[in-house]
Design a protein around this motif. Structure first.
Motif, PDB file in Angstrom:
ATOM      1  N   THR A   3       4.493   4.822 -13.698  1.00  0.00           N
ATOM      2  CA  THR A   3       4.804   4.704 -12.193  1.00  0.00           C
ATOM      3  C   THR A   3       3.348   4.407 -11.921  1.00  0.00           C
ATOM      4  OG1 THR A   3       6.313   6.309 -12.134  1.00  0.00           O
ATOM      5  CG2 THR A   3       5.114   5.895  -9.995  1.00  0.00           C
ATOM      6  N   THR A  37       1.249   3.332  -8.410  1.00  0.00           N
ATOM      7  CA  THR A  37       1.129   3.279  -6.954  1.00  0.00           C
ATOM      8  C   THR A  37      -0.250   2.549  -6.361  1.00  0.00           C
ATOM      9  OG1 THR A  37       2.275   5.316  -6.900  1.00  0.00           O
ATOM     10  CG2 THR A  37       1.350   4.825  -4.818  1.00  0.00           C
ATOM     11  N   TYR A  81      -2.939   1.353  -3.749  1.00  0.00           N
ATOM     12  CA  TYR A  81      -3.657   2.035  -2.427  1.00  0.00           C
ATOM     13  C   TYR A  81      -4.686   1.048  -2.172  1.00  0.00           C
ATOM     14  CZ  TYR A  81      -1.467   6.475  -3.384  1.00  0.00           C
ATOM     15  OH  TYR A  81      -0.390   7.379  -3.582  1.00  0.00           O
ATOM     16  N   ASP A 100       0.657  -1.264  -0.026  1.00  0.00           N
ATOM     17  CA  ASP A 100      -0.119  -0.055   0.045  1.00  0.00           C
ATOM     18  C   ASP A 100       0.999   1.335  -0.049  1.00  0.00           C
ATOM     19  OD1 ASP A 100      -2.443   1.604   0.216  1.00  0.00           O
ATOM     20  OD2 ASP A 100      -2.162   1.757   2.460  1.00  0.00           O
ATOM     21  N   GLY A 101       0.583   2.134  -0.991  1.00  0.00           N
ATOM     22  CA  GLY A 101       1.371   3.429  -1.208  1.00  0.00           C
ATOM     23  C   GLY A 101       2.620   3.396  -1.583  1.00  0.00           C
ATOM     24  N   VAL A 102       3.095   2.327  -1.891  1.00  0.00           N
ATOM     25  CA  VAL A 102       4.798   2.086  -2.228  1.00  0.00           C
ATOM     26  C   VAL A 102       4.547   2.102  -3.719  1.00  0.00           C
ATOM     27  CG1 VAL A 102       6.830   0.801  -2.307  1.00  0.00           C
ATOM     28  CG2 VAL A 102       5.637   1.107  -0.189  1.00  0.00           C
ATOM     29  N   PRO A 103       5.282   2.925  -4.701  1.00  0.00           N
ATOM     30  CA  PRO A 103       5.107   2.869  -6.165  1.00  0.00           C
ATOM     31  C   PRO A 103       6.127   2.109  -6.564  1.00  0.00           C
ATOM     32  CG  PRO A 103       6.138   5.060  -5.219  1.00  0.00           C
ATOM     33  CD  PRO A 103       5.640   4.407  -4.283  1.00  0.00           C
ATOM     34  N   HIS A 158       8.083   1.035 -10.834  1.00  0.00           N
ATOM     35  CA  HIS A 158       8.200   1.827 -11.857  1.00  0.00           C
ATOM     36  C   HIS A 158       8.265   0.508 -12.792  1.00  0.00           C
ATOM     37  CE1 HIS A 158       8.648   5.318  -9.677  1.00  0.00           C
ATOM     38  NE2 HIS A 158       9.099   4.778  -8.866  1.00  0.00           N
ATOM     39  N   ARG A 205      -2.251  11.608 -15.029  1.00  0.00           N
ATOM     40  CA  ARG A 205      -2.429  10.578 -14.043  1.00  0.00           C
ATOM     41  C   ARG A 205      -3.876  10.170 -13.915  1.00  0.00           C
ATOM     42  NH1 ARG A 205      -0.730  13.005  -8.331  1.00  0.00           N
ATOM     43  NH2 ARG A 205      -2.966  13.835  -8.474  1.00  0.00           N
TER      44      ARG A 205
END
Length: 72
Positions: A41, A43, A45, A31-34, A36, A65
């Motif tokens: 990118t 991410t 959630y 969770d919340g860690v992108p 690549h 986005r």
């Protein structure tokens, strides 16, 4: 997939007649860690969907986005 989702799938496979397993490549996400992938990118959630441990995704590329979520 999240560690939680992976654990659920592996448990379900233990009780499945087909005795399946996760055979295709997966990316472990937090969770919340992108992550690549080339110039994109993503991410994850955590969301409160009907699928326990589900993610929605913020996808970023070329200065744009989009937030992707799916509910069944």
């Amino acid at each position: 997939m999240s560690d939680l989702a992976r654990g659920i799938l592996e448990t379900v496979f233990c009780f499945s007649k087909s005795k399946g397993n996760i055979t295709h490549d997966t990316i472990d996400m937090q969770d919340g860690v992108p992550i690549h992938i080339k110039d994109i990118t993503v991410t994850p959630y955590t969301v409160d969907h009907s699928a326990y441990g589900a993610f929605m995704f913020l996808i970023e590329a070329d200065g744009k986005r989009i937030l992707h979520t799916r509910r069944f």
